[in-house]
Design a protein around this motif. Sequence first.
Motif, PDB file in Angstrom:
ATOM      1  N   TYR A  43       0.842  -1.204   0.000  1.00  0.00           N
ATOM      2  CA  TYR A  43       0.000   0.000   0.000  1.00  0.00           C
ATOM      3  C   TYR A  43       0.873   1.248   0.000  1.00  0.00           C
ATOM      4  O   TYR A  43       0.645   2.193  -0.765  1.00  0.00           O
ATOM      5  CB  TYR A  43      -0.905  -0.036   1.238  1.00  0.00           C
ATOM      6  N   PHE A  44       1.907   1.255   0.832  1.00  0.00           N
ATOM      7  CA  PHE A  44       2.785   2.417   0.938  1.00  0.00           C
ATOM      8  C   PHE A  44       3.539   2.654  -0.366  1.00  0.00           C
ATOM      9  O   PHE A  44       3.703   3.793  -0.814  1.00  0.00           O
ATOM     10  CB  PHE A  44       3.770   2.219   2.087  1.00  0.00           C
ATOM     11  N   ASN A  45       4.005   1.597  -0.997  1.00  0.00           N
ATOM     12  CA  ASN A  45       4.739   1.730  -2.255  1.00  0.00           C
ATOM     13  C   ASN A  45       3.880   2.394  -3.331  1.00  0.00           C
ATOM     14  O   ASN A  45       4.334   3.288  -4.053  1.00  0.00           O
ATOM     15  CB  ASN A  45       5.204   0.362  -2.750  1.00  0.00           C
ATOM     16  N   ILE A  46       2.633   1.959  -3.428  1.00  0.00           N
ATOM     17  CA  ILE A  46       1.738   2.527  -4.435  1.00  0.00           C
ATOM     18  C   ILE A  46       1.419   3.982  -4.116  1.00  0.00           C
ATOM     19  O   ILE A  46       1.407   4.848  -5.001  1.00  0.00           O
ATOM     20  CB  ILE A  46       0.441   1.694  -4.533  1.00  0.00           C
ATOM     21  N   GLU A  47       1.167   4.267  -2.852  1.00  0.00           N
ATOM     22  CA  GLU A  47       0.868   5.640  -2.434  1.00  0.00           C
ATOM     23  C   GLU A  47       2.048   6.565  -2.718  1.00  0.00           C
ATOM     24  O   GLU A  47       1.867   7.706  -3.138  1.00  0.00           O
ATOM     25  CB  GLU A  47       0.537   5.665  -0.940  1.00  0.00           C
ATOM     26  N   LEU A  48       3.245   6.073  -2.477  1.00  0.00           N
ATOM     27  CA  LEU A  48       4.430   6.895  -2.711  1.00  0.00           C
ATOM     28  C   LEU A  48       4.592   7.200  -4.192  1.00  0.00           C
ATOM     29  O   LEU A  48       4.931   8.327  -4.577  1.00  0.00           O
ATOM     30  CB  LEU A  48       5.678   6.177  -2.183  1.00  0.00           C
ATOM     31  N   ALA A  49       4.315   6.208  -5.033  1.00  0.00           N
ATOM     32  CA  ALA A  49       4.377   6.445  -6.481  1.00  0.00           C
ATOM     33  C   ALA A  49       3.333   7.484  -6.884  1.00  0.00           C
ATOM     34  O   ALA A  49       3.578   8.327  -7.763  1.00  0.00           O
ATOM     35  CB  ALA A  49       4.152   5.139  -7.233  1.00  0.00           C
ATOM     36  N   GLY A  50       2.180   7.442  -6.232  1.00  0.00           N
ATOM     37  CA  GLY A  50       1.112   8.393  -6.542  1.00  0.00           C
ATOM     38  C   GLY A  50       1.421   9.816  -6.112  1.00  0.00           C
ATOM     39  O   GLY A  50       0.781  10.767  -6.585  1.00  0.00           O
ATOM     40  N   LEU A  51       2.405   9.989  -5.236  1.00  0.00           N
ATOM     41  CA  LEU A  51       2.759  11.332  -4.787  1.00  0.00           C
ATOM     42  C   LEU A  51       3.331  12.176  -5.922  1.00  0.00           C
ATOM     43  O   LEU A  51       3.220  13.409  -5.911  1.00  0.00           O
ATOM     44  CB  LEU A  51       3.770  11.266  -3.640  1.00  0.00           C
ATOM     45  N   ALA A  52       3.949  11.520  -6.889  1.00  0.00           N
ATOM     46  CA  ALA A  52       4.472  12.265  -8.046  1.00  0.00           C
ATOM     47  C   ALA A  52       3.333  12.966  -8.768  1.00  0.00           C
ATOM     48  O   ALA A  52       3.455  14.116  -9.205  1.00  0.00           O
ATOM     49  CB  ALA A  52       5.214  11.318  -8.984  1.00  0.00           C
ATOM     50  N   VAL A  53       2.205  12.274  -8.876  1.00  0.00           N
ATOM     51  CA  VAL A  53       1.014  12.878  -9.478  1.00  0.00           C
ATOM     52  C   VAL A  53       0.464  13.969  -8.568  1.00  0.00           C
ATOM     53  O   VAL A  53       0.083  15.052  -9.025  1.00  0.00           O
ATOM     54  CB  VAL A  53      -0.062  11.801  -9.728  1.00  0.00           C
ATOM     55  N   ALA A  54       0.451  13.692  -7.263  1.00  0.00           N
ATOM     56  CA  ALA A  54      -0.084  14.657  -6.298  1.00  0.00           C
ATOM     57  C   ALA A  54       0.734  15.944  -6.265  1.00  0.00           C
ATOM     58  O   ALA A  54       0.181  17.029  -6.052  1.00  0.00           O
ATOM     59  CB  ALA A  54      -0.138  14.029  -4.911  1.00  0.00           C
ATOM     60  N   PHE A  55       2.056  15.850  -6.459  1.00  0.00           N
ATOM     61  CA  PHE A  55       2.898  17.048  -6.493  1.00  0.00           C
ATOM     62  C   PHE A  55       2.414  18.005  -7.590  1.00  0.00           C
ATOM     63  O   PHE A  55       2.298  19.211  -7.379  1.00  0.00           O
ATOM     64  CB  PHE A  55       4.352  16.670  -6.753  1.00  0.00           C
ATOM     65  N   PHE A  56       2.161  17.438  -8.777  1.00  0.00           N
ATOM     66  CA  PHE A  56       1.656  18.276  -9.868  1.00  0.00           C
ATOM     67  C   PHE A  56       0.292  18.860  -9.510  1.00  0.00           C
ATOM     68  O   PHE A  56       0.030  20.049  -9.732  1.00  0.00           O
ATOM     69  CB  PHE A  56       1.537  17.461 -11.162  1.00  0.00           C
ATOM     70  N   ASN A  57      -0.593  18.028  -8.967  1.00  0.00           N
ATOM     71  CA  ASN A  57      -1.943  18.489  -8.650  1.00  0.00           C
ATOM     72  C   ASN A  57      -1.928  19.594  -7.600  1.00  0.00           C
ATOM     73  O   ASN A  57      -2.723  20.533  -7.664  1.00  0.00           O
ATOM     74  CB  ASN A  57      -2.801  17.320  -8.179  1.00  0.00           C
ATOM     75  N   ASN A  58      -1.031  19.489  -6.616  1.00  0.00           N
ATOM     76  CA  ASN A  58      -0.913  20.545  -5.610  1.00  0.00           C
ATOM     77  C   ASN A  58      -0.533  21.875  -6.255  1.00  0.00           C
ATOM     78  O   ASN A  58      -1.064  22.933  -5.907  1.00  0.00           O
ATOM     79  CB  ASN A  58       0.133  20.169  -4.560  1.00  0.00           C
ATOM     80  N   ALA A  59       0.412  21.808  -7.196  1.00  0.00           N
ATOM     81  CA  ALA A  59       0.841  23.031  -7.889  1.00  0.00           C
ATOM     82  C   ALA A  59      -0.295  23.598  -8.727  1.00  0.00           C
ATOM     83  O   ALA A  59      -0.527  24.818  -8.750  1.00  0.00           O
ATOM     84  CB  ALA A  59       2.058  22.738  -8.763  1.00  0.00           C
ATOM     85  N   TYR A  60      -1.017  22.727  -9.408  1.00  0.00           N
ATOM     86  CA  TYR A  60      -2.118  23.184 -10.246  1.00  0.00           C
ATOM     87  C   TYR A  60      -3.217  23.841  -9.404  1.00  0.00           C
ATOM     88  O   TYR A  60      -3.712  24.925  -9.746  1.00  0.00           O
ATOM     89  CB  TYR A  60      -2.696  22.008 -11.040  1.00  0.00           C
ATOM     90  N   ILE A  61      -3.585  23.203  -8.292  1.00  0.00           N
ATOM     91  CA  ILE A  61      -4.609  23.768  -7.405  1.00  0.00           C
ATOM     92  C   ILE A  61      -4.142  25.104  -6.839  1.00  0.00           C
ATOM     93  O   ILE A  61      -4.917  26.059  -6.706  1.00  0.00           O
ATOM     94  CB  ILE A  61      -4.932  22.787  -6.256  1.00  0.00           C
ATOM     95  N   ALA A  62      -2.841  25.206  -6.516  1.00  0.00           N
ATOM     96  CA  ALA A  62      -2.291  26.458  -5.978  1.00  0.00           C
ATOM     97  C   ALA A  62      -2.403  27.581  -7.006  1.00  0.00           C
ATOM     98  O   ALA A  62      -2.710  28.726  -6.654  1.00  0.00           O
ATOM     99  CB  ALA A  62      -0.831  26.256  -5.574  1.00  0.00           C
ATOM    100  N   VAL A  63      -2.164  27.272  -8.274  1.00  0.00           N
ATOM    101  CA  VAL A  63      -2.268  28.279  -9.328  1.00  0.00           C
ATOM    102  C   VAL A  63      -3.713  28.736  -9.492  1.00  0.00           C
ATOM    103  O   VAL A  63      -4.005  29.932  -9.618  1.00  0.00           O
ATOM    104  CB  VAL A  63      -1.706  27.739 -10.656  1.00  0.00           C
ATOM    105  N   GLU A  64      -4.648  27.770  -9.484  1.00  0.00           N
ATOM    106  CA  GLU A  64      -6.057  28.128  -9.589  1.00  0.00           C
ATOM    107  C   GLU A  64      -6.490  28.987  -8.400  1.00  0.00           C
ATOM    108  O   GLU A  64      -7.283  29.926  -8.538  1.00  0.00           O
ATOM    109  CB  GLU A  64      -6.923  26.859  -9.661  1.00  0.00           C
ATOM    110  N   ARG A  65      -5.959  28.677  -7.232  1.00  0.00           N
ATOM    111  CA  ARG A  65      -6.281  29.466  -6.038  1.00  0.00           C
ATOM    112  C   ARG A  65      -5.716  30.885  -6.154  1.00  0.00           C
ATOM    113  O   ARG A  65      -6.340  31.849  -5.707  1.00  0.00           O
ATOM    114  CB  ARG A  65      -5.723  28.765  -4.794  1.00  0.00           C
ATOM    115  N   SER A  66      -4.545  31.023  -6.756  1.00  0.00           N
ATOM    116  CA  SER A  66      -3.915  32.333  -6.902  1.00  0.00           C
ATOM    117  C   SER A  66      -4.780  33.287  -7.711  1.00  0.00           C
ATOM    118  O   SER A  66      -4.786  34.492  -7.473  1.00  0.00           O
ATOM    119  CB  SER A  66      -2.553  32.201  -7.587  1.00  0.00           C
TER     120      SER A  66
END
Length: 472
Positions: free
Chosen positions: A143-166
């Motif tokens: 479970y942890f291995n898969i979640e960690l791989a998914g963080l690469a996607v989450a990093f992009f999504n965090n940046a995208y949401i931050a831009v929309e919030r700006s």
Amino acid sequence: MKKNALEQEEAFRDYALQENLWKVLLRTGTPLAFYQALNTLYKMLDSLMASHINAEAVSAVAYLSQINITVSAIGMGLSMGSSLKISEAYGAGDYGLVKQRVSNLFAMVGILDILLLSCIPFTGFLLKAARTPEELIAIGSTYFNIELAGLAVAFFNNAYIAVERSRGNTKRIFRLNMIVIVLKLALTAFFVYVLESGITMIAIASVISQAVLMVIGLKNISQKGSSFRFSMGNVCLHSKAVAPLLKISFPLIVEKAAFSAGKVIVNSMCSAYGSLTVGALGICNNITGIFSNAQSGYQEGCAAIISQNLGAGKPARALAAFKKIFVINLLFGSGGLIISLLSIDTLSYLYASSSHGLNAEFRDIIRNIFRYDALGTIVPWGIGASVMAFMYGLGKTRKILFINVCRLFLFRILLLWILQRFTSLGSESVGIVMMASNSLTAVLACILVIFDIRSFCRENHLTSGKCRISDE
């Protein structure tokens, strides 16, 4: 006639700088509040579905997810700090600088993704270094291995949401995250109840839903004519361009990483009371988090409005925004406290029920922790979030780092160590610590912001004394 992207951005900038502040804060903050609350709600439902497997699965998800949050703090801190500088440039009307900062943010996120993916072979070491109980490693390592791989996607999504919030596009943030939440819950329910899978498939459901958001985000940041468009031609990673982003983001990265790492330490200390206490604490945090994270949503919306108004040279209006968000969060927190206290009996029953029946011990632990956690978290958190909205807007990220370090290491970890060493209290000591740490943090934040307000008024030649403020 439909406005183009630049016209829409200019229209919202005028709205944020001139419209009644109550309307502005509620319009920008409410979708973010709902987003944060629903995000927490889906985590609750995630844990609830994991409880269908067994109580140990709940504890594994709660513990390992916190480690993932620690790693994701790097991307979250960078995105949040950069969004404040983007908002500042947006408020000043410097659209060329907006384009450069947006593009630089995504370029830096890409570098982080490469570094993150290279760490996957070392996940076993990470789990042991975090002092994860052996029984939870056995249950949740994949479970942890898969979640960690998914963080690469989450990093992009965090940046995208931050831009929309700006740029104040908080309704889009809400809509997109509703899609993610519904998809995530539907997939998890299918995997757990239909296929009767373990917690590994819960992680896969999360990665799939986040990938959908990433695809939509890539489309939106490629929109022609927008000042918030990513373009390789606008990437400029020399020191003068990235230094402002990194300077304001670094304390946030440290703060979020330290705070999440501290939670891992707290979870590890809680394991002295058994793995069920770890799971119960995670459940209680999720329940109170529905309301406290919603208050953080108002905080994020307000911080962006404050940054925009400061960029436009309107300090009095920026200060007025802080006053109003304080009232909004206080009222919201009071209502949330009442609702949560009335619902805990039902929720504890649901979480303690599995395919094997009701686990009465687990239910009692949840209730014992929650009665303290709710009283000391929901309202005080709103107070602290309001203060930090003002500090975020001013760019005082180092002071926010100091506040949260005190919250975690002085008010929480140290106090828990004292209770474990010098008292005979059981799992309820965890709830007492949560209540004390969040309440003391609110007091500390209020003391510090008084000095910030006085200094802010002097620097901007606002009314002395009580620093009376208006919406002008």
